[in-house]
Design a protein around this motif. Sequence first.
Motif, PDB file in Angstrom:
ATOM      1  N   MET A  23      21.668  -7.086  43.840  1.00  0.00           N
ATOM      2  CA  MET A  23      22.761  -8.066  43.889  1.00  0.00           C
ATOM      3  C   MET A  23      22.348  -9.371  43.213  1.00  0.00           C
ATOM      4  N   LEU A  24      21.110  -9.785  43.427  1.00  0.00           N
ATOM      5  CA  LEU A  24      20.622 -11.010  42.778  1.00  0.00           C
ATOM      6  C   LEU A  24      20.573 -10.825  41.264  1.00  0.00           C
ATOM      7  N   GLY A  25      20.153  -9.618  40.815  1.00  0.00           N
ATOM      8  CA  GLY A  25      20.154  -9.333  39.384  1.00  0.00           C
ATOM      9  C   GLY A  25      21.561  -9.396  38.809  1.00  0.00           C
ATOM     10  N   LEU A  26      22.522  -8.867  39.561  1.00  0.00           N
ATOM     11  CA  LEU A  26      23.920  -8.932  39.119  1.00  0.00           C
ATOM     12  C   LEU A  26      24.390 -10.384  39.029  1.00  0.00           C
TER      13      LEU A  26
ATOM     14  N   PHE B 173      26.084 -14.950  35.731  1.00  0.00           N
ATOM     15  CA  PHE B 173      26.068 -16.390  35.460  1.00  0.00           C
ATOM     16  C   PHE B 173      25.407 -16.731  34.125  1.00  0.00           C
ATOM     17  N   PHE B 174      24.495 -15.880  33.632  1.00  0.00           N
ATOM     18  CA  PHE B 174      23.719 -16.289  32.465  1.00  0.00           C
ATOM     19  C   PHE B 174      23.903 -15.409  31.234  1.00  0.00           C
TER      20      PHE B 174
ATOM     21  N   PRO C 204      24.677  -3.943  30.350  1.00  0.00           N
ATOM     22  CA  PRO C 204      23.744  -5.045  30.654  1.00  0.00           C
ATOM     23  C   PRO C 204      23.682  -5.384  32.140  1.00  0.00           C
ATOM     24  N   MET C 205      24.814  -5.239  32.847  1.00  0.00           N
ATOM     25  CA  MET C 205      24.802  -5.572  34.270  1.00  0.00           C
ATOM     26  C   MET C 205      23.967  -4.562  35.065  1.00  0.00           C
ATOM     27  N   ILE C 206      24.053  -3.266  34.693  1.00  0.00           N
ATOM     28  CA  ILE C 206      23.194  -2.276  35.359  1.00  0.00           C
ATOM     29  C   ILE C 206      21.732  -2.599  35.092  1.00  0.00           C
ATOM     30  N   PHE C 207      21.429  -3.045  33.858  1.00  0.00           N
ATOM     31  CA  PHE C 207      20.046  -3.403  33.526  1.00  0.00           C
ATOM     32  C   PHE C 207      19.575  -4.582  34.399  1.00  0.00           C
ATOM     33  N   CYS C 208      20.417  -5.607  34.528  1.00  0.00           N
ATOM     34  CA  CYS C 208      20.048  -6.767  35.367  1.00  0.00           C
ATOM     35  C   CYS C 208      19.864  -6.351  36.827  1.00  0.00           C
ATOM     36  N   ALA C 209      20.789  -5.502  37.325  1.00  0.00           N
ATOM     37  CA  ALA C 209      20.677  -5.048  38.713  1.00  0.00           C
ATOM     38  C   ALA C 209      19.397  -4.243  38.907  1.00  0.00           C
ATOM     39  N   ALA C 210      19.061  -3.402  37.918  1.00  0.00           N
ATOM     40  CA  ALA C 210      17.842  -2.596  38.031  1.00  0.00           C
ATOM     41  C   ALA C 210      16.604  -3.478  38.055  1.00  0.00           C
TER      42      ALA C 210
ATOM     43  N   GLY D  35      24.434 -16.438  48.350  1.00  0.00           N
ATOM     44  CA  GLY D  35      25.467 -17.233  49.002  1.00  0.00           C
ATOM     45  C   GLY D  35      25.539 -18.648  48.451  1.00  0.00           C
ATOM     46  N   ALA D  36      24.352 -19.216  48.130  1.00  0.00           N
ATOM     47  CA  ALA D  36      24.326 -20.557  47.546  1.00  0.00           C
ATOM     48  C   ALA D  36      24.963 -20.559  46.155  1.00  0.00           C
ATOM     49  N   LEU D  37      24.716 -19.496  45.381  1.00  0.00           N
ATOM     50  CA  LEU D  37      25.361 -19.386  44.065  1.00  0.00           C
ATOM     51  C   LEU D  37      26.874 -19.302  44.224  1.00  0.00           C
ATOM     52  N   ALA D  38      27.302 -18.481  45.205  1.00  0.00           N
ATOM     53  CA  ALA D  38      28.743 -18.333  45.413  1.00  0.00           C
ATOM     54  C   ALA D  38      29.390 -19.621  45.885  1.00  0.00           C
ATOM     55  N   ALA D  39      28.609 -20.451  46.607  1.00  0.00           N
ATOM     56  CA  ALA D  39      29.158 -21.692  47.155  1.00  0.00           C
ATOM     57  C   ALA D  39      29.303 -22.791  46.110  1.00  0.00           C
ATOM     58  N   THR D  40      28.857 -22.544  44.871  1.00  0.00           N
ATOM     59  CA  THR D  40      28.967 -23.570  43.835  1.00  0.00           C
ATOM     60  C   THR D  40      30.414 -23.823  43.431  1.00  0.00           C
ATOM     61  N   GLY D  41      31.314 -22.875  43.774  1.00  0.00           N
ATOM     62  CA  GLY D  41      32.714 -23.062  43.426  1.00  0.00           C
ATOM     63  C   GLY D  41      33.068 -22.559  42.048  1.00  0.00           C
ATOM     64  N   ASP D  42      32.084 -22.054  41.294  1.00  0.00           N
ATOM     65  CA  ASP D  42      32.345 -21.493  39.974  1.00  0.00           C
ATOM     66  C   ASP D  42      33.271 -20.284  40.097  1.00  0.00           C
ATOM     67  N   LEU D  43      34.167 -20.105  39.105  1.00  0.00           N
ATOM     68  CA  LEU D  43      35.100 -18.981  39.162  1.00  0.00           C
ATOM     69  C   LEU D  43      34.375 -17.640  39.178  1.00  0.00           C
ATOM     70  N   ARG D  44      33.188 -17.597  38.550  1.00  0.00           N
ATOM     71  CA  ARG D  44      32.434 -16.351  38.559  1.00  0.00           C
ATOM     72  C   ARG D  44      31.960 -15.993  39.957  1.00  0.00           C
ATOM     73  N   SER D  45      31.893 -16.988  40.842  1.00  0.00           N
ATOM     74  CA  SER D  45      31.473 -16.697  42.209  1.00  0.00           C
ATOM     75  C   SER D  45      32.496 -15.818  42.934  1.00  0.00           C
ATOM     76  N   LEU D  46      33.784 -15.873  42.498  1.00  0.00           N
ATOM     77  CA  LEU D  46      34.784 -15.004  43.112  1.00  0.00           C
ATOM     78  C   LEU D  46      34.467 -13.537  42.843  1.00  0.00           C
ATOM     79  N   GLN D  47      34.030 -13.251  41.592  1.00  0.00           N
ATOM     80  CA  GLN D  47      33.637 -11.885  41.270  1.00  0.00           C
ATOM     81  C   GLN D  47      32.404 -11.474  42.073  1.00  0.00           C
ATOM     82  N   LEU D  48      31.505 -12.450  42.267  1.00  0.00           N
ATOM     83  CA  LEU D  48      30.291 -12.187  43.049  1.00  0.00           C
ATOM     84  C   LEU D  48      30.653 -11.875  44.501  1.00  0.00           C
ATOM     85  N   LEU D  49      31.585 -12.647  45.067  1.00  0.00           N
ATOM     86  CA  LEU D  49      31.999 -12.405  46.445  1.00  0.00           C
ATOM     87  C   LEU D  49      32.688 -11.051  46.580  1.00  0.00           C
ATOM     88  N   ARG D  50      33.436 -10.665  45.546  1.00  0.00           N
ATOM     89  CA  ARG D  50      34.090  -9.347  45.580  1.00  0.00           C
ATOM     90  C   ARG D  50      33.045  -8.247  45.619  1.00  0.00           C
TER      91      ARG D  50
END
Length: 659
Positions: free
Chosen positions: A430-433, A438-439, A447-453, A493-508
Amino acid sequence: MTAALSNRAPVLSITLIVGATLVGWPHVATVLLSLMETPAGYDVERMIALYSTLPRMVTALLCGAALSLSGALLQIALRNPLASPTTLGVSAGAHLALVLAGLFAPALIAFSRDIVALIGSLIAAGLVFSLVSRRDISPVTLVLGGLVVSLYCGAAATLLVLLNDRYLASLFIWGAGSLSQQDWSIPIGLFWKLAIPICAAGLLVRPLTLLSAGDEAAQSLGASPARMRMITVLIAVALAAIVTSSVGVIGFIGLAAPVIARMSGARTVLSQIVWSTLIGAFLLFLTDNAIQLLAGSLADFVPTGAATALFGSPLLLLLLRKTKSLQTPSSSPAAVKRVSIPFPVTLLGCSLIPAILVIASLLFGRDTSGEWEFIYSNATADLLLELRAPRVFSAAAAGSLLAAAGVILQRLSRNDMASPEVLGISSGAMLGLAFGLFFLASPHTGPMIFCAAIGAFAIMGLILLLNRKSGFQAERMVLAGIAFTALLDALVGALAATGDLRSLQLLRWMSGTTYGATYDSATVLFGLAIALPGLALLLVRWIGVLELGPGAAGSLGLPVSRARGLLFCLAGLMTAAATLAVGPLSFIGLMTPHIARHLGFVRPADQLLVAASAGACLMVTADWIGRHGYFPYDMPSGLISALVGTPFLMALLGRHSPR
């Protein structure tokens, strides 16, 4: 070196007190300045200082002390370093009871929140002990039962809050442990409520000292071990229930503080109780003040309970690395009645049952207007199939991948508690995702599977490195996994709390829904779900040989390090791919290997097949319920899978074990 001289708990406690004082000093100075300079009367700064800041500090100290004392009592009485209000389901039971009472019997809440929470805690603790009472109550078995009950209560409470957000919106933050105060009612109430169980705990020092010498020694001196354990557990449950009813679930302190005290050198019952209580009180105080310092005006919206791991986890991992053994009795897996079915028949059954369920899930359900019907009788069948198919295939693939990863991890580590979720591998993925989201400029599936791995492999490597010298001791691996999971969840959770729109995808993703599945992602995931478990089946002989131990496996000609590394990497890749689809909260990897084994499929190949099939069936069922159960709203399938799977696992755990 004597035990007294090697006891570093006082030094650690003083360090925490100094650190907490330094971090909390800005708030304390503000309060003192306000009280000294502002004349008595109505003033905003003075009112905040008197009725918010000071009560919050006192509440943090009281809650930290009570939860740590509760965990210490449970760990001493049960001789189990993994026991805590969280891992035994006590806090989750109190939370669920309060949610149920809030919905269906609010008069009970008005009468007494503490009694409601205490009843919920006692029911949860009683259920845990009833589940494992027919088996040997080993540390791992007890915590496995606790995790199952905690998982079920937590999923049920979260689902009720999601379905009734109009009435229970305040429980979102409260449920994660919020210390925000508006007056002195909660800290004063906590002080008086906690005084009785804390005094009673003080009277237990001598009986627990007798109990620590062994049941036979205690009985020879006229004591009753069973009665002492029951009284101790009741006091520990009361402490946790009172805290949960006042400020919500603060999970990490009750487990970490007693373990930290023990690993710091506290050996006697008195020293464990005293130093655990002090360490827990000031660890929570330090965390809460650091949050207020860093989050500023948003501090009230950051639950302290969820952030406690930011400070406790690194300390626990550091001490775990320096501790050779937790000195707990070893345990072996509970015996089960084996079934003898030819492998081709097992393979056929494990292929047909998920396939039938997938087809049924595609064909039957609600249409776009909410009516129940078969898809071939609907004029918009193509649209419905396009909406359903990616989600159904993603759920089936993710379930089978997590289940296969769980079987590999449990068999290689010889640890019933090992699973991608409990060992923190799912959180690493999840942290890799989160990093990729975000980056990376274009966060597509590959690429997302690679980051998660990468995230999953990193956490898995750290856990193996930490436990290499201890021979992968079960309790140490679970403790390291819990610490990493709590730490990574707090960071995500701290990343999601930044309010960035990408955090909504993270919360999902974190909620474990297949809502965003597409044909492309489902195709990739389904391909991996066939290839990776298939590769694991080809390597199943290695799994069986490695279970004999490194020495025996090496003498049989197996390259132990290479085989172990390859299998762990395979489990990590499975976890990473599945986490991309259903998030880190499904617990399929923990449940399904136990379901397969308790059904009698004990051989590695059989357990792998049956667990993968059960994982696929559970996730497809959960996805179907999530899509149609509360139409037109969507419920996370990862959450539903816990509600569907845990009763089945409870029934299997509660069966008599063969002798």
